[in-house]
Design a protein around this motif. Structure first.
Motif, PDB file in Angstrom:
ATOM      1  N   ARG A   1      39.705  37.747  46.557  1.00 10.57           N
ATOM      2  CA  ARG A   1      39.557  38.828  45.651  1.00 10.57           C
ATOM      3  C   ARG A   1      39.613  38.048  43.954  1.00 10.57           C
ATOM      4  NH1 ARG A   1      42.271  44.150  47.906  1.00 10.57           N
ATOM      5  NH2 ARG A   1      41.148  44.123  49.943  1.00 10.57           N
TER       6      ARG A   1
ATOM      7  N   GLY B   1      35.716  40.903  46.234  1.00 13.69           N
ATOM      8  CA  GLY B   1      36.171  42.050  46.999  1.00 13.69           C
ATOM      9  C   GLY B   1      37.284  42.791  45.896  1.00 13.69           C
ATOM     10  N   LYS B   2      37.071  43.996  46.216  1.00 13.37           N
ATOM     11  CA  LYS B   2      37.814  45.204  45.414  1.00 13.37           C
ATOM     12  C   LYS B   2      39.252  45.086  45.874  1.00 13.37           C
ATOM     13  CE  LYS B   2      34.323  46.371  43.223  1.00 13.37           C
ATOM     14  NZ  LYS B   2      34.051  46.008  41.721  1.00 13.37           N
TER      15      LYS B   2
END
Length: 397
Positions: free
Chosen positions: A112, A396-397
């Motif tokens: 991430r 990605g969050k």
């Protein structure tokens, strides 16, 4: 993965080093913050046009693109000559080819924060792999191995496991026979790129040494999923050297660059069968040193095609695209801002184009006019040793 420490300032000279650069930066489009990866050749490059890198590349660079167009490396993943990067549809896995004598392919997990975690490394079954592509269903990574020593040029089909790891090569298609037209370049076959059709049913593999693009049908239900369609082979004039290709968004048209003849060719495409529609020169020069076709990319809106020409020209050539016919018009050439523009990529908005100039060790940013397709250098440049490929990723969050 390790992050930059004291070398950050030395690798970048885009942070408003002068009043002119600050002025240019303030005039650039505002875009959403993004992240991209830069592949490279590691070690010291050789050759008369090579500029010595202040810091030779260490591997794969993760770069943050800020809203104002400025760039900042945020991490580096040590790797041996990771010259081409392929990202899966979910932007969770990154597959890199190591362009070395004993070719390797590695799978990474994209974290991430933009860092890369190695999953595994396998043999590419060839020498000097230069390009790769994932099947549309994500089940196979196809790899183009360039060098033909010991019969090791050709295309490898490598299974992708459910956890993202790579398996052993399942199929290998050797490219041994060249056209022998260009001395030193075509004495054997040279697999240079692999491209899937938009529907995912066909694979096109460019053989620069034989002046052919081989067409394969893909059927994942078969034990050997890739089948050569010999009757559908695309034959080029001897000495053309087909290099890279891309499809229009609707899959109806195929665009191919030729390295030695420095052209872009347009084909219709229907269920694996092609018909030549158009051939356009990247330069009017007849000098061999001015002709060296490279990568190509359609703008995100599909309205313009951008093609690299290296050699002594070092340009990005733009063409207007007629989406109905696939044909090209209104060409214009722009300086690439460096030496050997091997690859380039658009940001998500299409307002910026980033060019990897291998021999001048720089990634150069251009602002792009969405209506006219024109490119304008922003004065923003990132210094990375021998950059070869740029790939935007979604974190990605």
């Amino acid at each position: 993965m390790k992050k930059y420490l004291g070398i950050t300032a030395a690798l970048i000279f885009n942070q408003a080093a002068s009043a002119d650069e600050a002025r240019l930066l303030n005039q650039q489009p505002v875009v959403a913050e993004q992240t991209f990866l830069v592949g490279s050749w590691t070690g010291e490059a050789q050759g008369p046009r090579v500029q010595k890198a202040f810091y030779p590349s260490q591997g794969i660079y993760t770069v943050k693109l800020s809203a104002d167009g400025s760039m900042m490396p945020i991490a580096v993943t040590p790797a041996q000559s990771p010259s081409w990067l392929t990202v899966d549809a979910a932007h969770q896995r990154v597959y890199i080819v190591s362009e070395v004598d004993e070719g390797k392919v590695s799978a990474y997990h994209l974290e991430r924060n933009g860092e890369l975690t190695l999953l595994n490394t396998v043999d590419s079954s060839g020498m000097h792999p230069t390009h790769s592509a994932l099947s549309r269903d994500g089940r196979y990574l196809l790899v183009a191995n360039y060098s033909a020593t010991d019969g090791r040029s050709g295309v490898s089909a490598i299974p992708v496991q459910s956890n993202g790891h790579l398996g052993k090569t399942q199929q290998f298609f050797p490219y041994n026979q060249g056209s022998n037209k260009v001395a030193g370049r075509q004495s054997s076959g040279h697999a240079h790129s692999v491209t899937f059709s938009i529907d995912g049913h066909y694979l096109l593999a460019a053989d620069l040494g034989a002046d052919k693009i081989h067409v394969y049908q893909y059927d994942p239900k078969r034990k050997d999923p890739f089948t050569l369609l010999a009757d559908d082979t695309i034959n080029f004039p001897a000495g053309d050297g087909p290099r890279h290709s891309t499809f229009s968004a609707d899959g109806k048209f195929l665009y191919v660059t030729t390295e030695m003849s420095a052209q872009v060719k347009v084909f219709s495409f229907t269920q694996g069968k092609t018909e030549l529609l158009q051939a356009e020169k990247l330069t009017d020069s007849t000098k061999d040193n001015d002709k060296s076709g490279a990568g190509l990319a359609l703008s995100p809106d599909g309205d313009f095609l951008y093609v690299g020409n290296r050699g002594d020209k070092n340009q990005i050539v733009t063409f207007k695209v007629d989406k109905a016919t696939g044909k090209l018009s209104q060409s214009k050439a722009y300086s690439a801002g460096g030496i050997e523009p091997r690859d380039f990529s658009f940001d998500a908005s299409g307002r910026y184009l980033f060019v990897a100039n291998v021999y001048s060790n720089n990634v150069v940013e251009f602002a792009r006019d969405l209506k006219t397709g024109e490119l304008s250098p922003t004065g923003v440049t990132l210094q990375i040793g021998t950059p070869t490929h740029i790939r935007f990723v979604t974190l990605g969050k």
